[in-house]
Design an enzyme around this catalytic site. Structure first.
Site, mmCIF file in Angstrom:
data_model
loop_
_atom_site.group_PDB
_atom_site.id
_atom_site.type_symbol
_atom_site.label_atom_id
_atom_site.label_comp_id
_atom_site.label_asym_id
_atom_site.label_seq_id
_atom_site.Cartn_x
_atom_site.Cartn_y
_atom_site.Cartn_z
ATOM 1 C CB CYS A 1 -0.901 0.007 1.242
ATOM 2 S SG CYS A 1 -1.859 -1.516 1.460
ATOM 3 C CD GLU B 1 1.397 -8.412 2.369
ATOM 4 O OE1 GLU B 1 0.820 -8.995 3.314
ATOM 5 O OE2 GLU B 1 0.794 -7.829 1.454
ATOM 6 C CG ASP C 1 -0.657 -8.240 7.031
ATOM 7 O OD1 ASP C 1 -1.674 -7.829 6.444
ATOM 8 O OD2 ASP C 1 0.497 -8.042 6.607
ATOM 9 C CB SER D 1 12.181 -10.386 -6.498
ATOM 10 O OG SER D 1 13.466 -9.948 -6.882
ATOM 11 N N GLY D 2 14.401 -12.646 -6.513
ATOM 12 C CA GLY D 2 15.672 -13.100 -5.953
ATOM 13 C C GLY D 2 16.581 -11.969 -5.518
ATOM 14 C CG LEU E 1 -1.799 -4.101 -4.254
ATOM 15 C CD1 LEU E 1 -2.622 -3.941 -5.528
ATOM 16 C CD2 LEU E 1 -0.321 -4.239 -4.592
ATOM 17 C CB VAL F 1 -2.000 -8.602 -0.736
ATOM 18 C CG1 VAL F 1 -1.244 -9.934 -0.741
ATOM 19 C CG2 VAL F 1 -1.471 -7.693 -1.840
#
Length: 610
Positions: free
Chosen positions: A2, A79, A102, A380-381, A51, A53
């Site tokens: 967000c 998160e 959360d 992602s890495g 946003l 989730v």
């Protein structure tokens, strides 16, 4: 994920300032396209763009502890991956929950533990808590700084936001760039705290900032420390495997479509493999994780290696996807679309900064836009090179011996913006770099009995994790959130970072290669072609049409207002006059930055106080 914003002023009653907080909140609609809200008290105004989730129907923000006469109000971005465990613990202490989000866990955790809640959170987050009872604002940022949080002082208090543009919607804050800001922008040192904007600062990663009637105080609740490493090599490899496994699997939770970024390198392949396996465990053996790579239409025929890239990614990504069993796609971009000024402008606006990496930023922005058509969350890495020692400067004797920030040896001054000589004399960037480097080394912790060689590697890792990684995380956050996409980074799990930071360098390179410990964790879950592939950076186009188009844009940029006040036209001319098919990476990046500078000045129209 967000966008958050707000302000507190003890000198005024802000309850009639709804248009201001609404304007600040509206600047972050791209970060939170699903919903928005504001809350106003006598001395505090909070805004939020969402946003959605987790718990799509619940979790509306700003979130009060109770609807009538709230004592605590939260605006939250991020998160918290251990929210289920925290929820169970809080319920046992008598707390009741109205949502599955959360967000509410963070709110109730503050009610229970106050500022000490930060010790219990695992994840990526930036949030603000207004305590109406105590007349006190708390700002918190996650340990590695995955999520951004900026603030600036105003009359009687401060304003804050996920991005500087939110602050500029406040009537007391004007976008101004002074000499210190230009030093921050063009020294490429990636300090945390000061920004390119005068008066605008970042909350430090792993820090909390408190505002009350006695003033503003910022304290660190987490930072890298030197600890004894008592595990042998086999135990270390096993522990690294456990930590990577746990971090990746814990970040799968979402009530929206989720995918993985799969470049064909070691880092993203391991994350994709672990998450794909967890998805099959949760949803059945037929479940398939979506994975995405990016490529250019000219790459297969025109790829040529450079200082950052040793090979073409796409075949490796396809092989990794087939090995893992993901539903793999390659987003193929026409290099000429990277010249579209609307795309480039969107990137510069999202960054709030003139400093980026040109076509690589634009292509990442376009990649995220394509992914967002199908997924809302991507893994992602990012950060594996910093955590496990993957960059050339960890292995190059010249870089280890150099008394400067190691990435400057790779990028070089030719890749930096050439500064107008008169301005350069005023900025004294070389002196600024030297002073900053000494301060950065002074912050590196020492371990008892550590050899000079071992400590130098610790310095390299500390500089990489506290500086180089910061600008990569900013880049990924801004460009993904500009498309309404949440990107998670399992290698930024603080327990993994702490453990790897204290593993001896001999273990990190036990097989004579980069990222030895991570490679060990990938045995059996990644194809051998990827496991033993050299480090490769994010792809860039090699098309001559792109180079010639970039030269055209750079020529136009030099005629834009105030560009010559900052950039050195004489030096840039050499890159403009180079044949397009001979334009090397460093000189091309110089042109990219001139174009970005012109777009940035046009959008923000900052006051230049230099």
């Amino acid at each position: 994920m967000c966008g958050i914003t707000g302000w507190v002023s003890f000198h005024q009653d802000v309850r009639h300032s709804a248009p201001v907080i609404e304007a600040m909140t509206a600047t972050m609609t791209l970060r939170g396209p699903d919903a928005g809200g504001v809350w106003l008290g006598r001395h505090a105004a909070l805004g939020h763009r969402r946003l959605a989730v987790i718990d799509i129907d619940g979790g509306a923000q700003p979130m009060p502890d109770r609807r009538d006469e709230p004592g605590v109000v939260l605006t939250y971005s991020g998160e918290v991956y251990n929210h289920h465990q925290l929820r169970a613990e809080l319920r046992a202490k008598g707390h009741r929950f109205e949502t599955r989000s959360d967000t509410e866990v963070v709110l109730r955790a503050y009610q229970e533990w106050g500022d000490a809640l930060v010790e219990r959170l695992e994840g990526m987050y930036a949030f603000a808590v207004w305590d109406e009872r105590e007349q006190r604002l708390l700002l918190v940022r996650d340990r590695l700084g995955v999520k951004p949080l900026f603030w600036a002082e105003i009359d009687g208090g401060l304003a804050f936001g996920s991005e500087p543009k939110a602050l500029f919607a406040h009537p007391e804050i004007t976008p101004t760039v002074d000499a210190d800001g230009l030093r921050e922008a063009y020294s490429l040192l990636f300090n945390t705290g000061p920004t390119v904007w005068a008066g605008v600062r970042e909350v430090h990663p792993g820090a909390l900032l408190v505002l009350d009637r006695s003033g503003i105080r910022e304290t660190r609740y987490w930072e890298l420390t030197a600890r004894p490493h008592t595990d042998g090599l086999d135990a270390t490899k096993e522990r690294i495997g456990e930590l990577v496994n746990r971090a990746a699997r814990a970040q799968l939770e979402a009530d929206v479509p989720l995918c993985s970024l799969l470049s064909g390198g070691l880092d993203s392949t391991i994350v994709t493999a672990l998450v794909a396996d967890e998805l099959r465990l949760q949803e059945g053996p037929q479940a398939k994780l979506r994975s995405y790579a990016v490529d250019y239409s000219d790459q297969a025929e025109q790829f040529t290696g450079d200082v950052l890239r040793t090979g073409h990614d796409t075949p490796f990504a396809a092989e990794a996807g087939a090995f893992i069993g993901s539903d793999h796609s390659t987003v193929v971009l026409d290099p000429r679309t990277l010249l579209d000024l609307e795309h480039r402008r969107a990137v510069v606006v999202s960054r709030d900064s003139p400093i980026g990496v040109g076509d690589m930023d634009t292509s990442l922005y376009l990649l995220f836009g394509e992914i967002r058509k199908h997924s809302t969350v991507a893994l992602s890495g990012e950060a594996a090179d910093e955590v496990f020692g993957g960059y050339p400067w960890f292995h190059n004797p010249k870089a280890l011996a150099a008394q400067t920030f190691p990435w400057l040896l790779v990028t070089g001054d030719e890749a930096a913006m050439p500064i107008n000589p008169e301005l350069a004399a005023h900025l004294r960037i070389a002196e600024f770099r030297d002073d900053t480097y000494r301060s950065a080394l002074a912050a590196v912790p020492h371990a008892d009995g550590e050899s000079p060689e071992e400590h130098r590697q610790r310095e390299m890792q500390h500089l990489s994790l506290t500086r180089w990684l910061r600008q990569l995380l900013h880049r990924k956050d801004r460009l993904s959130m500009a498309q309404g996409l949440e990107v998670r980074v399992p290698y930024c799990d603080h327990r993994l970072v702490e453990y790897a930071f204290n593993a001896p360098w001999a273990m990190k390179s036990y097989d004579g290669r980069e990222k030895s410990l991570l490679r060990a964790a990938g045995q059996g879950i990644a194809p051998d072609s990827v496991l033993w592939r050299p480090k490769n950076h994010y792809p860039a186009t090699h098309h001559a049409d792109y180079n010639s188009g970039l030269q055209r844009l750079a020529r136009e940029a030099l005629d834009a207002p105030h560009v010559r006040d900052i950039a050195d036209e004489t030096v840039i001319k050499a890159s403009l006059d180079t044949p397009a098919d001979q334009l090397e990476w460093g000189h091309r990046l110089r042109l990219e930055r001139v174009v970005d500078l012109a777009l940035w000045l046009d959008h923000h129209r900052p006051a230049l106080a230099v």
